[in-house]
Design a protein around this motif. Sequence first.
Motif, mmCIF file in Angstrom:
data_model
loop_
_atom_site.group_PDB
_atom_site.id
_atom_site.type_symbol
_atom_site.label_atom_id
_atom_site.label_comp_id
_atom_site.label_asym_id
_atom_site.label_seq_id
_atom_site.Cartn_x
_atom_site.Cartn_y
_atom_site.Cartn_z
ATOM 1 N N ARG A 5 0.851 -1.186 0.000
ATOM 2 C CA ARG A 5 0.000 0.000 0.000
ATOM 3 C C ARG A 5 0.890 1.239 0.000
ATOM 4 O O ARG A 5 1.689 1.459 0.903
ATOM 5 C CB ARG A 5 -0.874 -0.017 1.246
ATOM 6 C CG ARG A 5 -1.787 1.167 1.353
ATOM 7 C CD ARG A 5 -2.571 1.127 2.669
ATOM 8 N NE ARG A 5 -3.133 2.443 2.944
ATOM 9 C CZ ARG A 5 -4.251 2.886 2.369
ATOM 10 N NH1 ARG A 5 -4.894 2.133 1.526
ATOM 11 N NH2 ARG A 5 -4.704 4.097 2.649
ATOM 12 N N CYS A 6 0.761 2.056 -1.039
ATOM 13 C CA CYS A 6 1.510 3.308 -1.088
ATOM 14 C C CYS A 6 0.737 4.353 -0.286
ATOM 15 O O CYS A 6 -0.433 4.604 -0.572
ATOM 16 C CB CYS A 6 1.696 3.778 -2.527
ATOM 17 S SG CYS A 6 2.407 5.439 -2.609
ATOM 18 N N PRO A 7 1.366 4.942 0.723
ATOM 19 C CA PRO A 7 0.634 5.895 1.562
ATOM 20 C C PRO A 7 0.365 7.224 0.852
ATOM 21 O O PRO A 7 -0.381 8.051 1.369
ATOM 22 C CB PRO A 7 1.558 6.086 2.763
ATOM 23 C CG PRO A 7 2.910 5.752 2.258
ATOM 24 C CD PRO A 7 2.745 4.734 1.167
ATOM 25 N N TYR A 8 0.972 7.416 -0.306
ATOM 26 C CA TYR A 8 0.687 8.636 -1.073
ATOM 27 C C TYR A 8 -0.439 8.373 -2.080
ATOM 28 O O TYR A 8 -1.380 9.145 -2.188
ATOM 29 C CB TYR A 8 1.940 9.150 -1.778
ATOM 30 C CG TYR A 8 2.991 9.615 -0.794
ATOM 31 C CD1 TYR A 8 2.942 10.895 -0.241
ATOM 32 C CD2 TYR A 8 4.022 8.759 -0.400
ATOM 33 C CE1 TYR A 8 3.889 11.309 0.687
ATOM 34 C CE2 TYR A 8 4.967 9.171 0.525
ATOM 35 C CZ TYR A 8 4.905 10.446 1.061
ATOM 36 O OH TYR A 8 5.836 10.850 1.973
ATOM 37 N N CYS A 9 -0.316 7.269 -2.807
ATOM 38 C CA CYS A 9 -1.371 6.911 -3.770
ATOM 39 C C CYS A 9 -2.603 6.374 -3.043
ATOM 40 O O CYS A 9 -3.686 6.316 -3.615
ATOM 41 C CB CYS A 9 -0.863 5.860 -4.753
ATOM 42 S SG CYS A 9 0.494 6.448 -5.763
ATOM 43 N N GLU A 10 -2.385 5.963 -1.801
ATOM 44 C CA GLU A 10 -3.467 5.428 -0.963
ATOM 45 C C GLU A 10 -4.166 4.236 -1.599
ATOM 46 O O GLU A 10 -5.392 4.131 -1.595
ATOM 47 C CB GLU A 10 -4.462 6.544 -0.604
ATOM 48 C CG GLU A 10 -3.786 7.660 0.174
ATOM 49 C CD GLU A 10 -4.765 8.671 0.728
ATOM 50 O OE1 GLU A 10 -5.673 9.061 -0.014
ATOM 51 O OE2 GLU A 10 -4.609 9.059 1.902
ATOM 52 N N ARG A 59 10.282 2.712 -2.136
ATOM 53 C CA ARG A 59 9.977 3.786 -3.076
ATOM 54 C C ARG A 59 8.955 3.280 -4.094
ATOM 55 O O ARG A 59 9.126 2.186 -4.655
ATOM 56 C CB ARG A 59 11.240 4.243 -3.809
ATOM 57 C CG ARG A 59 10.968 5.461 -4.671
ATOM 58 C CD ARG A 59 12.190 5.963 -5.401
ATOM 59 N NE ARG A 59 11.832 7.189 -6.094
ATOM 60 C CZ ARG A 59 12.509 7.706 -7.108
ATOM 61 N NH1 ARG A 59 13.611 7.134 -7.537
ATOM 62 N NH2 ARG A 59 12.097 8.813 -7.688
ATOM 63 N N HIS A 60 7.924 4.049 -4.317
ATOM 64 C CA HIS A 60 6.918 3.697 -5.332
ATOM 65 C C HIS A 60 7.470 4.114 -6.688
ATOM 66 O O HIS A 60 6.964 5.034 -7.334
ATOM 67 C CB HIS A 60 5.584 4.380 -5.024
ATOM 68 C CG HIS A 60 4.444 3.794 -5.799
ATOM 69 N ND1 HIS A 60 3.182 4.310 -5.794
ATOM 70 C CD2 HIS A 60 4.385 2.704 -6.619
ATOM 71 C CE1 HIS A 60 2.392 3.593 -6.589
ATOM 72 N NE2 HIS A 60 3.112 2.615 -7.103
ATOM 73 N N MET A 61 8.516 3.389 -7.070
ATOM 74 C CA MET A 61 9.354 3.740 -8.222
ATOM 75 C C MET A 61 8.530 3.946 -9.493
ATOM 76 O O MET A 61 8.673 4.944 -10.182
ATOM 77 C CB MET A 61 10.329 2.573 -8.429
ATOM 78 C CG MET A 61 11.423 2.850 -9.387
ATOM 79 S SD MET A 61 12.625 3.910 -8.602
ATOM 80 C CE MET A 61 13.682 4.240 -9.996
ATOM 81 N N GLY A 63 5.370 4.411 -9.858
ATOM 82 C CA GLY A 63 4.057 4.962 -9.554
ATOM 83 C C GLY A 63 4.263 6.444 -9.302
ATOM 84 O O GLY A 63 4.688 7.174 -10.182
ATOM 85 N N CYS A 64 4.043 6.852 -8.061
ATOM 86 C CA CYS A 64 4.185 8.273 -7.740
ATOM 87 C C CYS A 64 5.640 8.651 -7.480
ATOM 88 O O CYS A 64 5.955 9.821 -7.306
ATOM 89 C CB CYS A 64 3.342 8.613 -6.527
ATOM 90 S SG CYS A 64 3.870 7.751 -5.040
ATOM 91 N N ALA A 65 6.537 7.663 -7.408
ATOM 92 C CA ALA A 65 7.977 7.876 -7.219
ATOM 93 C C ALA A 65 8.331 8.386 -5.830
ATOM 94 O O ALA A 65 9.460 8.800 -5.594
ATOM 95 C CB ALA A 65 8.559 8.797 -8.290
HETATM 96 ZN ZN LIG Z 1 2.502 5.976 -4.825
#
Ligand SMILES: [Zn+2]
Lengths: 103, 997
Positions: A5-10, A59-61, A63-65
């Motif tokens: 789970r990316c905490p930025y992309c949620e 790192r959400h490489m 995705g949102c990086a």
């Molecule tokens: Zn992300």
Amino acid sequence: MLLIRCPYCEEERPELEFRNAGEAHVARSANMVGESDDDFEKFFFIRSNPKGIIYERWRHMHGCARFFNAVRDTVTDKFVMTYRAGEPKPSKLPKNSNEGLAK
Amino acid sequence: MSGALRIPGAGRLSQAKTARFSFDGQSYAGIEGDTLASALLANGVHLVGRSFKYHRPRGILSAGAEEPNALVQIVRDDARKTPNVRATVQELYDGLAANSQNRWPSLSFDVGAVNDLASPLFSAGFYYKTFMWPKAAWKSLYEPKIREAAGLGVSPDRPDPDHYSSRYAHCDVLVLGGGAAGIAAALAAAETGVRVILADEQAEFGGSLRFESGAKIDGKDGFAWAQAAIARLGAMDNVRVLPRTTAFGYYAQNFVGLVERVSDHLKAPGHDLPRERLWQVRAKRVVLASGAIERHMVFANNDRPGVMLAAAARTFLNHYGVAVGKNVGIYTANDSAYGAAIDLKKAGVNVAAIVDLRDNPTGPVIDEARALGIEINSGRAVIRAGGKLRVSSMTVQPKNGGGERTIPVDAILMSAGWTPSVHLFSQSRGKVAFNDETKRFVPGTYAQDCVSVGACNGTDGLAATVDEAYAAGARAAKDAGAKAAKGVKPKVDASESWSRGMLGAAPGAGPDTTVKAFVDFQNDVTAKDIRQAVHEGMRSIEHVKRFTTNGMATDQGKTSNMHGLAIAAETLGKPIPEVGLTTFRAPYTPVTFGAIVSHARGPLFDPTRRTAIHPWAEAQGAVFEDVGQWKRAWYFPQAGEDMHAAVDRECVGVRNQAGLFDASTLGKIEVVGPDAAKFMELLYTNPWEKLEPGRCRYGIMLREDGFIYDDGVVGRLAPDRFHVTTTTGGAPRVMNHMEDYLQTEFPHLNVWLTSITEQWAVIAVQGPKSRDIIAPLVEGIDMSDEALPHMSVREGKICGVPTRLFRMSFTGERGFEVNVPADYGQAVWEVLWAEGQKHGATAYGTEAMHVLRAEKGYIIVGQDTDGTVTPNDAGLDWAVGKKKADFVGIRGMARPDLVAKGRKQLVGLKTKDPKVVLEEGAQIVEDPKQAIPMKMIGHVTSSYWSQNCGRSIALALVAGGRDRMGDTLYVPMPDGVIEVEVAGMVFFDETGGRLNG
Ligand SMILES: [Zn+2]
């Protein structure tokens, strides 16, 4: 392949989109030059290798990086929770790590 | 006619559809819908292979994926020779050609069978014990010979012409296994409307309903019910039905790998079809309905062709209409084999006798067999099978000893009971539990969101299975978010019982015997081998497994694991659960590399990056080299030139007139924002705050440990904007490194990072004539040395398109790097090239670029440095800001080892013989006469012939190198020692005057 789970992309995304970036909460000194050899050794070389809960940077490489932090269980490989970079080490973990995942 | 043993009226195949096939060159007739195994049996062929170790004749054991014996080579053409195909899985098509394996010169006369006679030599652990000495012989002699003798099948020697595909899929409920349980679960889930995928490894769904003639569901014959249910499911929009699809691996968070065999069963698959398709499925819930696998009886010569599993014989009869013999014997320890006896008897096959280990079996099937007039010998054991290439008899004895009786048979159908298929459950990291009453491992503690139903869960009886599966399917759908179900549970009208049985060696193959009673057919492991392993000290089942190789063949011990475990436990005198089960690993059945690799081969294996100027270089006949994913022009040979001649000409041309070089692959990152200079101060060793806009600086980036990570020229376009260049290979990791610090260590800095590598094409124009070439094409930039000195940058136009024009040099000559938007790269290059022709300019490639920079002692990070080189080691102390309070690496650089004396330092080397060019990577010593191993004090990092210097030049990392100027050192090579002199790193134009020349 894990779901993370990316905490930025949620949202949960497949592991392929992410890169591990080493242990989390290893603070870089505001006064690097003044660090002793021992302190620098601890900061740069010494890493924990627990059986169980580990705090990591990911790192959400693809995705949102964004870099973020994650709590993972090294026995089950499961991600217990993730949180944004800069947020403090969580004082309490979700009781059931599966619940943390499903959310 | 499709085989003498095909029984008219039996089975479900249409006799009308004949398919011709060949086995070992002999032509036979089968029927469409046959497997290769059923077609061979229909023609009376039982002998289909030789075993792995002893080369014993082997037949067909099973009718499914668990098959350990009937492994054949399927040959479509020279490039399609697939070894180790299970004949029980391979569907027949007209023209199929198969060969037996592991035999020479022929299947019925095999020289390797001498291994069987010499079997005392080949007992468990034989390889470990025998071939350990002398050590050197292992690699040169034993291993190659063993491999040659032991290999199963022949690999194709041409590239695979087939293509494979790969898909991701998501669903709410994934049902694995399409027998009664799987179908019931899929129906329950599908009726709620959630997304369902149902997969089964067989061509047709139904599982054990294929052979269970006594099953009736919803008033239909079991198999007919299954087909109707599949037709219904297949017609639903929310359901995907995948036949011929094996779930081979169960990974984290309900991620399951399936492989679908798309065209292996087709006579002439069109090239539009992939051979196989890999499905990577993420499911909210998984229902495991993988069934159970029948075990064989462990008795002497139980591997003779014609000795097979009872349910397999029944499948061949009830589904394929094939009698596996004319006079069969049954050997069983449970009820299920009675079904085979009854069905065969009713089909007109003589059943010589049923031998039942149980003392007094009772029940409806026993009564029915007796009523059909079949002789039942209870409390007795088959102690040996007769015959060699085909079983000819079974010898029966009371199980506690007594008189022997030999009964002629041409097949023995055996059943020791059924082992739940917990493979996928176990792969999901679930823990199995041993049920002491039924003597089987069943799913215990779950680790993932899945549920097991039916036989794989240890549930006995069709009615109980359908009840359990239907409820589980509905529950899985609900857990995945479904509303209420509206379907009707299938009603089981009649079913059979096939519970219980026995584990381990049967009487006559006990500890007091030396007979060959096989536990693992594929790896030729006998009951005696397992006992021997225990006697020789193996205590853990994992050790027993490795010592004997039990269960380690490609069938993964589907039929053998439980027997092996029981024999080990008995020998150890411990209960089974204390000895433990070996781990189940993916893949469940072998998966081709093709399916895993899928499209990622050939040009699609890795992306190829080409610059905007690539087509021009190609048209000029450039030779390219791979640099990471990039294709870079290496050199531009003219007619009659080899690489050296071309590089010499290019190097001289640059220094005498001018050269054009495609530098587009350089990594480029724009660092923008109010805190851009502060950020640069922290990421590079150099000072940046005072660098004026319009000027450039050579920057060094370190890691926190103080070692050089990357370098490049940085131009400051504006107070808040830097154009950073990186090494070609380093661009992605430098970007990652910068983002990491910006996001996590210095998030207070207001800076944006943008990769602009592909936005700008870069044309380096270098040499004394470089300005003359560029100047007429430039607008809005004063090209004088006063206005545009070395290491400066201006924005303006060239050939009418925007440019970032750098005055910089990686050759030591007056030089420029012309950045233009990539779309204009080739057009601007062509104009510059035409202009250059007026001044005698040459195009040069990466090799000349390397030589020219080495002549000037300019380093290449990653070639002259290796991740253990500090700026001081590289002679770059001047680029480290001495007054800076912080930058990444500032503390690491001061570590005791990094400031110690005697570190390796980058220096120049001149060979005493100027014609000799050193080898890059060659080691350097002080005294070539010392004893081997010599003390190596450094190595050559760069070495070239320099036409401009008229001699060879080299750079090297040498311990204390800068204190050795003028010293003689030695480079020992296989054909002699090369003498070198330590020199400065600059070989050409030491004063640097030519930068403005
Ligand atoms: Zn992300």
